[in-house]
Design an enzyme around this catalytic site. Structure first.
Site, PDB file in Angstrom:
ATOM      1  N   ASN A  15       0.836  -1.215   0.000  1.00 51.19           N
ATOM      2  CA  ASN A  15       0.000   0.000   0.000  1.00 51.19           C
ATOM      3  C   ASN A  15       0.867   1.260   0.000  1.00 51.19           C
ATOM      4  OD1 ASN A  15      -2.875  -0.797  -0.037  1.00 51.19           O
ATOM      5  ND2 ASN A  15      -2.228  -2.043   1.696  1.00 51.19           N
ATOM      6  N   ILE A  94      -1.095  -1.167  18.091  1.00 52.96           N
ATOM      7  CA  ILE A  94      -2.219  -0.352  18.552  1.00 52.96           C
ATOM      8  C   ILE A  94      -1.705   1.072  18.748  1.00 52.96           C
ATOM      9  CG2 ILE A  94      -3.849  -0.005  20.462  1.00 52.96           C
ATOM     10  CD1 ILE A  94      -4.537  -2.647  19.531  1.00 52.96           C
ATOM     11  N   ASN A 109      -6.293   4.995   7.575  1.00 56.10           N
ATOM     12  CA  ASN A 109      -5.900   3.580   7.633  1.00 56.10           C
ATOM     13  C   ASN A 109      -6.589   2.827   6.502  1.00 56.10           C
ATOM     14  OD1 ASN A 109      -4.807   1.149   8.749  1.00 56.10           O
ATOM     15  ND2 ASN A 109      -6.778   0.716   9.706  1.00 56.10           N
ATOM     16  N   HIS A 111      -7.985  -1.149   5.675  1.00 55.96           N
ATOM     17  CA  HIS A 111      -8.289  -2.412   6.355  1.00 55.96           C
ATOM     18  C   HIS A 111      -8.891  -3.388   5.333  1.00 55.96           C
ATOM     19  CE1 HIS A 111      -9.234  -5.002   9.730  1.00 55.96           C
ATOM     20  NE2 HIS A 111     -10.411  -5.215   9.170  1.00 55.96           N
TER      21      HIS A 111
HETATM   22  C1  GRF Z   1      -3.147  -4.844   4.140  1.00 56.06           C
HETATM   23  O1  GRF Z   1      -3.999  -5.943   3.912  1.00 56.06           O
HETATM   24  C2  GRF Z   1      -3.855  -3.769   4.942  1.00 56.06           C
HETATM   25  O2  GRF Z   1      -5.200  -3.679   4.640  1.00 56.06           O
HETATM   26  C3  GRF Z   1      -3.668  -4.254   6.355  1.00 56.06           C
HETATM   27  O3  GRF Z   1      -2.369  -4.806   6.377  1.00 56.06           O
HETATM   28  C4  GRF Z   1      -1.996  -5.222   5.071  1.00 56.06           C
HETATM   29  C5  GRF Z   1      -0.739  -4.487   4.724  1.00 56.06           C
HETATM   30  O4  GRF Z   1      -0.221  -4.835   3.467  1.00 56.06           O
HETATM   31  N1  GRF Z   1      -3.877  -3.179   7.288  1.00 56.06           N
HETATM   32  P1  GRF Z   1       0.980  -4.013   2.868  1.00 56.06           P
HETATM   33  O5  GRF Z   1       2.100  -3.992   3.920  1.00 56.06           O
HETATM   34  O6  GRF Z   1       0.506  -2.638   2.551  1.00 56.06           O
HETATM   35  O7  GRF Z   1       1.396  -4.769   1.643  1.00 56.06           O
END
Ligand code: GRF
Length: 203
Positions: A15, A94, A109, A111
């Site tokens: 991400n 957290i 964030n 998710h």
């Molecule tokens: C993703 O699935 C995100 O939604 C969750 O943790 C994962 C992180 O993936 N919070 P990356 O490190 O961005 O590849």
């Protein structure tokens, strides 16, 4: 006006990469990633930062006596870097109230479920075990309640017969990597209006 973005990570950083790419290819303009901060020394996200000449910082939670002390250190780093927007991108710790409040409506964030369904860890496994037919991802503002803040964007994927946690996670991840830069672009362009739990997107 430049929006300075800091990204908190713990892992592989796809991400993070999607936002780096969107800035580099001009999809997002007027923004700069000023710091990538990890609570894990080996996080591949730090290598991604380095590959793009973005300062990567490992802040070791073991050096702090409490969550609050650790988050105070993060706050110092965020302020030193004149951070306007904080992105959580696979950040597994957290976060304390003092950090979320310091960046109220300026912390986002992502998710891997359609919140409010399946908050917390192993969201894709929770979705499979529940037996839902549709899942997806949610980009949301961060509030003290875990995975609880107002929703900015959601994208859906089907849950298919024979899916495993891995196949479903991979299908959702494709949508995450589109949704995150989209949401960041909306923030940077000042197109989000927050009214209680409702986020309106301006045309
Ligand atoms: C993703 O699935 C995100 O939604 C969750 O943790 C994962 C992180 O993936 N919070 P990356 O490190 O961005 O590849």
């Amino acid at each position: 006006m430049m929006t300075n973005i800091s990204v908190l990570v713990s892992g592989r950083g796809t991400n993070l990469q999607s936002v780096i790419d969107a800035i580099e290819n001009g999809d997002i303009s007027g923004a700069k990633i000023v710091a990538v901060i990890s609570d894990k020394k080996e996080a591949y996200a730090l290598t991604r930062a380095k590959n793009h000449n973005i300062p990567g910082i490992f802040a070791d939670p073991k050096s702090f006596s409490s969550r609050e002390a650790y988050d105070d250190c993060l706050l110092d780093i965020l302020k030193e870097n004149k951070t306007d927007l904080v992105l959580l991108a696979g950040y597994l710790r957290i976060i304390t109230g003092r950090l979320t409040l310091a960046y109220e409506n300026k912390m986002i964030n992502i998710h891997p479920s359609l919140l409010p369904a399946f908050p917390g860890l192993h969201a894709q496994k929770q979705a499979l075990e529940y037996g839902v037919k549709v899942s997806g991802c949610t980009v949301h503002l961060v509030e003290p309640a875990l995975d609880g803040g107002p929703v900015i964007l959601q994208k859906t994927v089907p849950v298919l017969p024979g899916d495993t946690e891995e196949t479903l996670a991979a299908r959702i991840l494709i949508e995450e990597n589109k949704a995150y830069p989209e949401a960041v672009k909306l923030f940077v362009e000042n197109k989000l209006r927050i009214n209680g739990r409702n986020v309106t997107i301006l045309e």
